[in-house]
Design a protein around this motif. Structure first.
Motif, PDB file in Angstrom:
ATOM      1  N   ARG A 107       0.813  -1.219   0.000  1.00  0.00           N
ATOM      2  CA  ARG A 107       0.000   0.000   0.000  1.00  0.00           C
ATOM      3  C   ARG A 107       0.848   1.272   0.000  1.00  0.00           C
ATOM      4  O   ARG A 107       0.323   2.379   0.136  1.00  0.00           O
ATOM      5  CB  ARG A 107      -0.906   0.029   1.245  1.00  0.00           C
ATOM      6  N   LYS A 108       2.173   1.070  -0.070  1.00  0.00           N
ATOM      7  CA  LYS A 108       3.136   2.193  -0.135  1.00  0.00           C
ATOM      8  C   LYS A 108       2.964   3.171   1.032  1.00  0.00           C
ATOM      9  O   LYS A 108       2.965   4.406   0.857  1.00  0.00           O
ATOM     10  CB  LYS A 108       3.010   2.932  -1.473  1.00  0.00           C
ATOM     11  N   ILE A 109       2.823   2.605   2.234  1.00  0.00           N
ATOM     12  CA  ILE A 109       2.738   3.432   3.451  1.00  0.00           C
ATOM     13  C   ILE A 109       4.142   3.957   3.753  1.00  0.00           C
ATOM     14  O   ILE A 109       5.114   3.190   3.699  1.00  0.00           O
ATOM     15  CB  ILE A 109       2.239   2.578   4.640  1.00  0.00           C
ATOM     16  N   PRO A 110       4.309   5.257   4.083  1.00  0.00           N
ATOM     17  CA  PRO A 110       5.642   5.812   4.372  1.00  0.00           C
ATOM     18  C   PRO A 110       6.341   5.052   5.510  1.00  0.00           C
ATOM     19  O   PRO A 110       5.675   4.583   6.439  1.00  0.00           O
ATOM     20  CB  PRO A 110       5.357   7.252   4.799  1.00  0.00           C
ATOM     21  N   GLU A 111       7.680   4.989   5.419  1.00  0.00           N
ATOM     22  CA  GLU A 111       8.509   4.167   6.316  1.00  0.00           C
ATOM     23  C   GLU A 111       8.226   4.406   7.810  1.00  0.00           C
ATOM     24  O   GLU A 111       8.018   3.461   8.563  1.00  0.00           O
ATOM     25  CB  GLU A 111       9.983   4.458   6.001  1.00  0.00           C
ATOM     26  N   GLU A 112       8.231   5.714   8.241  1.00  0.00           N
ATOM     27  CA  GLU A 112       8.077   5.981   9.694  1.00  0.00           C
ATOM     28  C   GLU A 112       6.711   5.517  10.177  1.00  0.00           C
ATOM     29  O   GLU A 112       6.578   4.911  11.246  1.00  0.00           O
ATOM     30  CB  GLU A 112       8.209   7.448  10.106  1.00  0.00           C
ATOM     31  N   GLN A 113       5.700   5.772   9.347  1.00  0.00           N
ATOM     32  CA  GLN A 113       4.341   5.379   9.712  1.00  0.00           C
ATOM     33  C   GLN A 113       4.243   3.845   9.778  1.00  0.00           C
ATOM     34  O   GLN A 113       3.633   3.276  10.680  1.00  0.00           O
ATOM     35  CB  GLN A 113       3.386   5.912   8.646  1.00  0.00           C
ATOM     36  N   MET A 114       4.915   3.208   8.805  1.00  0.00           N
ATOM     37  CA  MET A 114       4.886   1.747   8.714  1.00  0.00           C
ATOM     38  C   MET A 114       5.462   1.134   9.994  1.00  0.00           C
ATOM     39  O   MET A 114       4.910   0.189  10.546  1.00  0.00           O
ATOM     40  CB  MET A 114       5.708   1.302   7.506  1.00  0.00           C
ATOM     41  N   GLU A 115       6.556   1.698  10.470  1.00  0.00           N
ATOM     42  CA  GLU A 115       7.216   1.154  11.650  1.00  0.00           C
ATOM     43  C   GLU A 115       6.293   1.203  12.870  1.00  0.00           C
ATOM     44  O   GLU A 115       6.178   0.227  13.614  1.00  0.00           O
ATOM     45  CB  GLU A 115       8.493   1.938  11.933  1.00  0.00           C
ATOM     46  N   ALA A 116       5.603   2.305  13.035  1.00  0.00           N
ATOM     47  CA  ALA A 116       4.711   2.461  14.192  1.00  0.00           C
ATOM     48  C   ALA A 116       3.574   1.434  14.134  1.00  0.00           C
ATOM     49  O   ALA A 116       3.275   0.756  15.132  1.00  0.00           O
ATOM     50  CB  ALA A 116       4.145   3.883  14.219  1.00  0.00           C
ATOM     51  N   ILE A 117       2.979   1.287  12.944  1.00  0.00           N
ATOM     52  CA  ILE A 117       1.858   0.337  12.798  1.00  0.00           C
ATOM     53  C   ILE A 117       2.358  -1.083  13.040  1.00  0.00           C
ATOM     54  O   ILE A 117       1.729  -1.887  13.736  1.00  0.00           O
ATOM     55  CB  ILE A 117       1.228   0.430  11.380  1.00  0.00           C
ATOM     56  N   LEU A 118       3.530  -1.374  12.486  1.00  0.00           N
ATOM     57  CA  LEU A 118       4.107  -2.713  12.592  1.00  0.00           C
ATOM     58  C   LEU A 118       4.334  -3.096  14.055  1.00  0.00           C
ATOM     59  O   LEU A 118       3.910  -4.162  14.506  1.00  0.00           O
ATOM     60  CB  LEU A 118       5.426  -2.749  11.814  1.00  0.00           C
ATOM     61  N   PHE A 119       4.995  -2.197  14.794  1.00  0.00           N
ATOM     62  CA  PHE A 119       5.322  -2.548  16.175  1.00  0.00           C
ATOM     63  C   PHE A 119       4.074  -2.608  17.059  1.00  0.00           C
ATOM     64  O   PHE A 119       3.993  -3.417  17.979  1.00  0.00           O
ATOM     65  CB  PHE A 119       6.415  -1.625  16.724  1.00  0.00           C
ATOM     66  N   ASP A 120       3.111  -1.803  16.731  1.00  0.00           N
ATOM     67  CA  ASP A 120       1.840  -1.856  17.449  1.00  0.00           C
ATOM     68  C   ASP A 120       1.181  -3.228  17.254  1.00  0.00           C
ATOM     69  O   ASP A 120       0.709  -3.863  18.195  1.00  0.00           O
ATOM     70  CB  ASP A 120       0.919  -0.760  16.892  1.00  0.00           C
ATOM     71  N   ALA A 121       1.190  -3.687  15.995  1.00  0.00           N
ATOM     72  CA  ALA A 121       0.553  -4.977  15.669  1.00  0.00           C
ATOM     73  C   ALA A 121       1.311  -6.134  16.323  1.00  0.00           C
ATOM     74  O   ALA A 121       0.711  -7.054  16.877  1.00  0.00           O
ATOM     75  CB  ALA A 121       0.501  -5.165  14.156  1.00  0.00           C
ATOM     76  N   LEU A 122       2.657  -6.071  16.271  1.00  0.00           N
ATOM     77  CA  LEU A 122       3.450  -7.142  16.882  1.00  0.00           C
ATOM     78  C   LEU A 122       3.240  -7.167  18.391  1.00  0.00           C
ATOM     79  O   LEU A 122       3.174  -8.230  19.019  1.00  0.00           O
ATOM     80  CB  LEU A 122       4.943  -6.952  16.559  1.00  0.00           C
ATOM     81  N   ASP A 123       3.095  -5.988  18.967  1.00  0.00           N
ATOM     82  CA  ASP A 123       2.859  -5.887  20.402  1.00  0.00           C
ATOM     83  C   ASP A 123       1.506  -6.522  20.746  1.00  0.00           C
ATOM     84  O   ASP A 123       1.373  -7.260  21.725  1.00  0.00           O
ATOM     85  CB  ASP A 123       2.886  -4.406  20.799  1.00  0.00           C
ATOM     86  N   MET A 124       0.525  -6.254  19.912  1.00  0.00           N
ATOM     87  CA  MET A 124      -0.817  -6.752  20.198  1.00  0.00           C
ATOM     88  C   MET A 124      -0.882  -8.278  20.217  1.00  0.00           C
ATOM     89  O   MET A 124      -1.679  -8.867  20.917  1.00  0.00           O
ATOM     90  CB  MET A 124      -1.820  -6.191  19.181  1.00  0.00           C
ATOM     91  N   VAL A 125      -0.017  -8.914  19.437  1.00  0.00           N
ATOM     92  CA  VAL A 125      -0.023 -10.383  19.442  1.00  0.00           C
ATOM     93  C   VAL A 125       1.196 -10.940  20.198  1.00  0.00           C
ATOM     94  O   VAL A 125       1.553 -12.115  20.047  1.00  0.00           O
ATOM     95  CB  VAL A 125      -0.060 -10.959  18.000  1.00  0.00           C
ATOM     96  N   SER A 126       1.816 -10.091  21.021  1.00  0.00           N
ATOM     97  CA  SER A 126       2.956 -10.481  21.873  1.00  0.00           C
ATOM     98  C   SER A 126       4.095 -11.119  21.093  1.00  0.00           C
ATOM     99  O   SER A 126       4.644 -12.156  21.487  1.00  0.00           O
ATOM    100  CB  SER A 126       2.495 -11.465  22.962  1.00  0.00           C
ATOM    101  N   LEU A 127       4.471 -10.496  19.963  1.00  0.00           N
ATOM    102  CA  LEU A 127       5.563 -11.050  19.164  1.00  0.00           C
ATOM    103  C   LEU A 127       6.695 -10.046  18.936  1.00  0.00           C
ATOM    104  O   LEU A 127       7.505 -10.227  18.027  1.00  0.00           O
ATOM    105  CB  LEU A 127       5.027 -11.527  17.803  1.00  0.00           C
ATOM    106  N   LEU A 128       6.745  -9.028  19.787  1.00  0.00           N
ATOM    107  CA  LEU A 128       7.778  -8.003  19.591  1.00  0.00           C
ATOM    108  C   LEU A 128       9.181  -8.616  19.591  1.00  0.00           C
ATOM    109  O   LEU A 128      10.031  -8.233  18.789  1.00  0.00           O
ATOM    110  CB  LEU A 128       7.677  -6.951  20.699  1.00  0.00           C
TER     111      LEU A 128
END
Ligand SMILES: Nc1ncnc2c1ncn2[C@@H]1O[C@H](COP(=O)(O)OP(=O)(O)OP(=O)(O)O)[C@@H](O)[C@H]1O
Length: 352
Positions: A107-128
């Motif tokens: 979806r060509k999400i900008p890098e900084e935004q992508m990182e925040a969403i990614l870590f939020d999602a990994l945190d939500m499923v306890s996979l950080l």
């Protein structure tokens, strides 16, 4: 997030009608389980929701927009729905983080935004802590959580899950049930969860839609399905139950009513159709094993045909003279072939 509405949806493959005029509202943020025996149409319902199939009749809505009806059929990629299958479908040569971030890259999400969403999602499923690992090094449950996180980053309006735990062992399934419940609470996502495992549905869903032969038999909270099944088939399908034939006495006040079974009087709760019957009438009684009391002297006569040690208690199977099978829980075992009596202190009456 969004409400999903199915309005008289029918689906046939060739001459076989797999879904028959199904109408259902799934509320915004609700987790609903589609539960039923193999072949009853659960996956078809999910595939119609995802847009992989098109209904022959009826309409499906997301909020107020049409997903499918006689005139229009929105393509799967335009429905903004996340899908989690029993096969995790992860890219083996990508790390956990790369797998989860993949839809964001597309979806060509900008890098900084992508990182925040990614870590939020990994945190939500306890996979950080697993961000840099490859899927091959993870357990089945962890891989399924990666699949969940990958679906989450797309911020879907609804998450569709098709038997996502069926490849896992019993212990991991239980752990993952908790993960799904937590995920549901934290994300607030509308979730449609297909399973044929009723304990899974009971443990997780806000409501369960029980399906038989392409039709919805009952849509209810897990507790209601168990204690107030609408039909004998639902009563037999959900949990252990014994079905006894009884004769209701004339209507009295209150929610309990006297019922005669093999000449002996008991009390039963009743469904609304039964309650509306003023006169005496025959009914089926659904009696759960925990409500049956075994007795040597009082109650209905039966023969012990099974006694199974379950750890915390025994499951005792009885047979009555008319062939009715009765299941009871007991703190003690019972001798096979012995004669015994039983009473019950709760039952649910269903009109035949
Ligand atoms: N593409 C198809 N073409 C023909 N028949 C199909 C197709 N998809 C499903 N069916 C049939 O529709 C019926 C319902 O299938 P469906 O997969 O929806 O059931 P299910 O309740 O999900 O079963 P299970 O728990 O075994 O997955 C089955 O008889 C199946 O064979």
């Amino acid at each position: 997030m969004a409400k999903l509405t199915y309005d008289n949806v029918s689906k046939s493959f060739g001459n076989i009608e797999v879904l028959k005029s199904v109408s259902l509202d799934i509320e915004d943020g609700e987790m609903i389980a589609l539960l039923g025996p193999s072949g009853c149409g659960k996956t078809t319902m999910l595939r119609l929701t995802a847009g992989f199939e098109r209904p022959n009749f009826g309409a499906i809505y997301k909020g107020s927009s049409v997903l499918s009806d006689a005139r229009c059929h929105l393509a799967p990629e335009k429905r903004n729905m996340g899908i989690v299958f029993q096969s995790y479908a992860l890219w083996p040569n990508m790390t956990v983080a790369e797998n989860v971030a993949y839809p964001l890259k597309i979806r060509k999400i900008p890098e900084e935004q992508m990182e925040a969403i990614l870590f939020d999602a990994l945190d939500m499923v306890s996979l950080l802590d697993f961000a840099d690992k490859e899927p091959a090094t993870l357990s089945g449950g962890q891989r399924q959580r990666v699949a969940l996180a990958r679906c989450l980053v797309m911020q879907p309006d609804a998450v569709l899950l098709d038997e996502p735990l069926s490849n896992l062992d019993a212990h991991l399934r239980e752990v993952m049930q908790n993960s799904f419940v937590e995920f549901h609470e934290r994300s607030g996502a509308t979730m449609v969860y297909v399973t044929h495992d009723q304990s899974e549905a009971m443990a997780m869903a806000d409501r369960i839609a029980v399906m038989f032969d392409g039709e919805l038999a009952q849509v209810d909270k897990p507790q209601n399905l168990y204690s107030q099944p609408k039909t004998e088939r639902v009563a037999r399908f959900i949990g252990q139950s014994s079905i006894l034939t009884g004769y209701l006495e004339k209507r009295q006040d209150g929610c309990w009513r006297d019922v005669v079974v093999h000449g002996q009087e008991f009390r039963t709760r009743q469904d609304q159709f039964v309650a509306s019957q003023m006169e005496a009438c025959p009914v089926s009684l659904c009696v759960r094993p925990e409500h049956i009391r075994l007795d040597q002297e009082n109650g209905l006569p039966a023969r012990v045909v099974g006694s199974t040690y379950l750890g915390e208690r025994y499951r005792i199977c009885l047979e009555m003279s008319d062939g009715a099978e009765v299941v009871a829980y007991s703190g003690q075992s019972a001798r096979l072939g012995s004669n015994i009596r039983f009473t019950f202190d709760d039952a649910w009456a269903i009109l035949n």
